[in-house]
Design an enzyme around this catalytic site. Structure first.
Site, mmCIF file in Angstrom:
data_model
loop_
_atom_site.group_PDB
_atom_site.id
_atom_site.type_symbol
_atom_site.label_atom_id
_atom_site.label_comp_id
_atom_site.label_asym_id
_atom_site.label_seq_id
_atom_site.Cartn_x
_atom_site.Cartn_y
_atom_site.Cartn_z
ATOM 1 C CG ASP A 33 -2.220 2.588 1.838
ATOM 2 O OD1 ASP A 33 -2.068 3.200 0.772
ATOM 3 O OD2 ASP A 33 -3.298 2.066 2.181
ATOM 4 C CG ASP A 55 -5.690 -0.949 3.891
ATOM 5 O OD1 ASP A 55 -4.896 -0.177 3.322
ATOM 6 O OD2 ASP A 55 -6.891 -1.048 3.576
ATOM 7 C CG ASP A 63 -0.854 -1.068 1.049
ATOM 8 O OD1 ASP A 63 -0.391 -0.181 0.311
ATOM 9 O OD2 ASP A 63 -1.924 -0.954 1.660
#
Length: 636
Positions: A339, A529, A533
Site C-alpha cells: 500500500d 496499514d 488493506d
C-alpha cells in the site's frame, strides 16, 4: 505435534497452551522431586519415588492421552500422541520410569510452546463490522434497519452520518471520507450523480441518495466476505510431522511388535528369571528399546524449536510473527505488494514551504490559517494548524464560520473575512510554484487583499528505497497497489524507487491483483496499514501490517506486525525466515538421522537402553540448541 486441539474447538485451541504449560510444569516439578527423593539414599521409601513419577507422567501425558483417544475414536487413526504414550510405557516396562517421564515432559512442553505461538493467529477480524451502521434514515426521516434496504430506496444522510449502503447522490453535495476503503486521507467531493460507498463517512453536507445495492452486496459486507473467504483458505501452520505422523506412529508400533515376535520366535527370553526382571538381551527389552529410540521427541521439536526461537528473535527486533506459518512462509515469497499512503509514506502531510503576498501581512494570514485550520477535522487543516502552532501562532475561534463542501472554509478572524481551501475558492492568483503532484498538496488562505499559499507533502519513509532495493536484489518482485490516481501514483513510485505500480484500485481490486499473482503460482505477501488493506492482507499468503499506525483490522488480519513501523524490518524478517528454513532442514536431518541410526543398531546388534536414551535425548537437546542459534542477531 498437532497445532490445534480438536477440530472446530477454536475456543479451547486458543487457550489450550495455558493448560499444556501448567501440565508440563507439574510434570517437570514432580520429575525433579522424584530425582531428589531417589538421591536421598537406600532409606528413602521407594513408593514415594514411584508416586512422584506416576504423577508426573499423568500430568505430562494427559493431553497426549486426550489427543490419542480423540484420534482413535473419531478418526480411526493412530497418531504420534499414542506413540509417545507407548514409548513412555515401554520405558516403565524395562525399569526406566524417569525416561518415560522425560519423554512426556518434552512432548507436553513442545505442545505448550507451539499452541502459544499460534494462539495469536486465531482472532476474528471485526473492526469493519463494528463501524458498519445498523439503521438507515429514509428520505421521509423514518428509521429502518439497514438489512431492510433495497435497491431504489431513497435515504437521507445528515452531516457525520456513515453511509449505510452503496447509493447514488440524488440531492445535495458533500465531501465523503473514504479512507476506510481507499486509504487516502483527503475527503472526496460528492455531487448529484456521484456514488457513495457503504461504510464511508458523510462530511458536512445534507444528502438524499438512492440505494444501489442491498446490504448483502454493499462495500462493507463485500470486504468482510473477502476477509472471511481468504482466512478460510488459509490453513493453520502444518508441520511435517502432521502430514505423516500417523503413518510414522503406526509404523513404529508395528515394527516394535514385529521385532518382539521375531526375537521370541528366535528363542530370545522374554524375562531373565522368575522374579520378573527384564534381561538386557531379552526380547521385551530390545523391543522396548527400539520403541524408545524411535520415539519422535527430537522430531517433534525440530520444527517448533526453530520456529519459536525465530519468533522470539523477531520480537526482540520489533518484528512480531503471529505463528509459525508466517515464519515458514515468508522465505518462499516471490511477490510483495505494498500500500502507498501510511506504508511506503508516513501518511501525515507536513508543510514544506509557504509564500505570502504582501509579505508584511504574513502574521494576519497565519492567524487566519491557524483559526480556520483548527476548526476543521480535514487532514490538511490539521497539518496546517499544527504547523502554525510550531511557529507560535495559536488558534482563536473564528466568527461566522462556514464550511463549503468540496471547496474550503470561511470565517472572520481579526475582524476580516478569510477563506481557506483551494486556490479557486479563495480567489488567489496563479502561483509561481505549485505543490508537486504525487506526494504533494497545497492549502490557500486569503481575505481578498492578502493571500498565502502553504505547500504540504506526505513524507516518504526514509527506509522505503533501500528496503525495496534489498528485496529486488533477492529477486523479489515489488508492486505498489494504491487507490491514488495514476499520475500521482507514478510520480510517488519514481521517488520511492518502486518498479511497478497499479493505481486507482478499490479494496476488491487489490484482492483480485493478489489472486492473479497467486494463480500464476507465485507466493504473495501484502504490506499495508489501513482497514481498506484488510481484505488484501487476508488474501495474501503472508500479510504484513504496520504495528504503530496500522488499523485494528489490518493488525488482526496480519501474519507479521512491524511494531515500530520501520519497513527495513521487513528485510530483517525475510532474513530470519531464510535462516529458520536452514535450521529446520538441519534439525530434521539430525532427528531423522539419529532415529534411523539407532533403530538399525538396535535391530542388528542390540543397544543398551541407557545408550538409546542418551542418543535420543542428545538429539533432542541438539535440535533445541540448534534452534536457539536463531536468537543471535546475524552480522550484515
Amino acid at each position: 505435534m498437532s497445532s490445534t486441539h480438536h477440530d472446530g474447538d477454536h475456543g479451547h485451541a486458543d487457550h489450550g497452551w495455558r493448560a499444556l504449560a501448567a501440565q508440563s510444569a507439574i510434570c517437570g516439578a514432580l520429575g525433579l522431586g522424584a530425582v531428589a527423593w531417589r538421591d536421598l539414599g537406600p532409606g528413602a521409601p521407594t513408593w514415594v519415588f514411584e508416586l512422584l513419577v506416576l504423577g508426573g507422567c499423568l500430568a505430562g501425558g494427559w493431553e497426549a492421552a486426550e489427543e490419542a483417544w480423540h484420534s482413535v475414536r473419531h478418526h480411526r487413526r493412530i497418531d504420534v500422541h499414542l506413540l509417545m504414550l507407548l514409548a513412555a510405557a515401554g520405558a516403565w516396562s524395562v525399569g526406566q520410569p524417569l525416561e518415560g517421564l522425560l519423554l512426556l515432559f518434552l512432548f507436553s512442553a513442545a505442545g505448550a510452546m507451539e499452541h502459544y505461538a499460534l494462539d495469536r493467529t486465531r482472532r476474528a477480524v471485526d473492526a469493519l463490522m463494528a463501524g458498519a451502521p445498523t439503521h438507515a434514515r429514509r428520505a421521509d426521516g423514518s428509521l429502518v434497519a439497514v438489512a431492510e434496504l433495497r435497491a431504489g430506496d431513497r435515504i437521507l444522510l445528515l452531516p457525520g452520518d456513515r453511509v449505510p449502503a452503496d447509493a447514488r447522490v440524488a440531492e445535495g453535495s458533500t465531501e465523503a471520507d473514504e479512507s476506510t476503503l481507499t486509504g487516502e486521507s483527503v475527503p472526496v467531493p460528492k455531487r448529484p450523480g456521484d456514488e457513495l460507498l457503504a461504510g464511508t463517512l458523510n462530511g458536512s453536507g445534507r444528502l438524499v441518495a438512492t440505494v444501489l445495492r442491498a446490504e448483502a452486496e454493499s462495500s462493507v459486507q463485500r470486504i468482510l466476505r473477502l476477509i472471511r473467504e481468504a482466512q478460510a483458505r488459509k490453513a493453520p501452520s502444518q508441520r511435517l510431522i502432521d502430514t505423516w505422523g500417523g503413518t510414522y506412529a503406526a509404523g513404529v508400533i508395528l515394527a516394535s511388535a514385529g521385532f518382539l515376535l521375531w526375537l521370541l520366535h528366535g528363542g530370545a527370553p522374554f524375562v531373565a528369571d522368575g522374579a520378573g526382571q527384564v534381561a538386557s538381551d531379552g526380547a521385551l527389552y530390545r523391543a522396548m528399546t527400539l520403541l524408545v529410540v524411535m520415539s519422535p521427541c527430537a522430531l517433534v521439536l525440530s520444527i517448533p524449536s526453530a520456529v519459536l526461537a525465530a519468533i522470539a528473535s523477531g520480537a526482540r527486533r520489533g518484528i512480531l510473527f503471529r505463528g509459525g506459518a508466517a515464519v515458514e512462509r515468508l522465505a518462499e515469497v516471490e511477490v510483495i505488494c505494498f500500500d502507498k499512503t501510511g506504508t511506503l509514506t508516513r501518511g501525515e502531510p507536513a508543510v514544506v514551504g509557504h509564500r505570502c503576498e504582501p509579505a508584511e501581512d504574513e502574521p494576519a494570514a497565519l492567524a487566519a490559517l491557524a483559526a480556520l485550520g483548527a476548526a476543521s477535522s480535514h487532514p490538511l487543516s490539521r497539518s496546517v494548524a499544527s504547523w502554525c502552532a510550531t511557529r507560535g501562532v495559536l488558534p482563536t475561534a473564528p466568527d461566522d464560520f462556514e464550511s463549503v463542501v468540496g471547496e474550503g472554509l470561511a470565517g472572520r478572524v481579526g475582524g476580516r473575512l478569510w477563506r481557506m481551501g483551494k486556490r479557486g475558492f479563495v480567489g488567489a492568483p496563479e502561483p509561481r510554484e505549485r505543490a508537486e503532484e504525487g506526494l504533494g498538496s497545497e492549502v490557500w488562505v486569503s481575505d481578498g487583499r492578502t493571500w498565502m499559499q502553504v505547500r504540504l507533502r506526505d513524507a516518504v519513509r526514509t527506509e522505503s528505497r533501500p528496503m525495496l532495493a534489498a528485496l529486488a536484489a533477492r529477486g523479489i518482485r515489488c508492486v505498489m497497489l494504491t487507490g491514488d490516481k495514476s499520475g500521482a501514483a507514478a510520480k510517488a513510485a519514481a521517488e520511492i524507487g518502486m518498479p511497478e505500480v497499479a493505481a486507482g484500485l478499490k479494496p476488491w481490486d487489490k484482492v483480485e491483483r493478489i489472486r492473479t499473482y497467486a494463480a500464476q503460482g507465485r507466493v504473495v505477501a501484502m504490506v499495508g496499514d489501513g482497514i481498506n488493506d484488510a481484505p488484501s492482507l487476508a488474501a495474501a499468503d503472508v500479510a504484513v501490517a504496520m504495528g504503530g499506525r496500522g488499523s485494528d483490522a489490518a493488525k488482526e488480519t496480519s501474519d507479521i506486525l512491524l511494531v515500530d513501523d520501520r519497513l527495513d524490518k521487513l528485510v530483517d524478517a525475510h532474513d530470519l525466515s531464510l535462516r529458520t528454513h536452514r535450521v529446520i532442514r538441519q534439525n530434521l536431518a539430525i532427528s531423522l538421522g539419529t532415529v534411523v541410526l539407532m533403530a538399525l543398531l538396535t535391530v542388528a546388534r542390540g543397544v543398551p537402553l541407557p545408550v538409546g536414551v542418551i542418543a535420543h535425548e542428545g538429539s533432542t537437546v541438539l535440535v533445541c540448541l540448534n534452534g536457539l542459534r536463531l536468537l543471535a542477531r546475524p552480522r550484515r
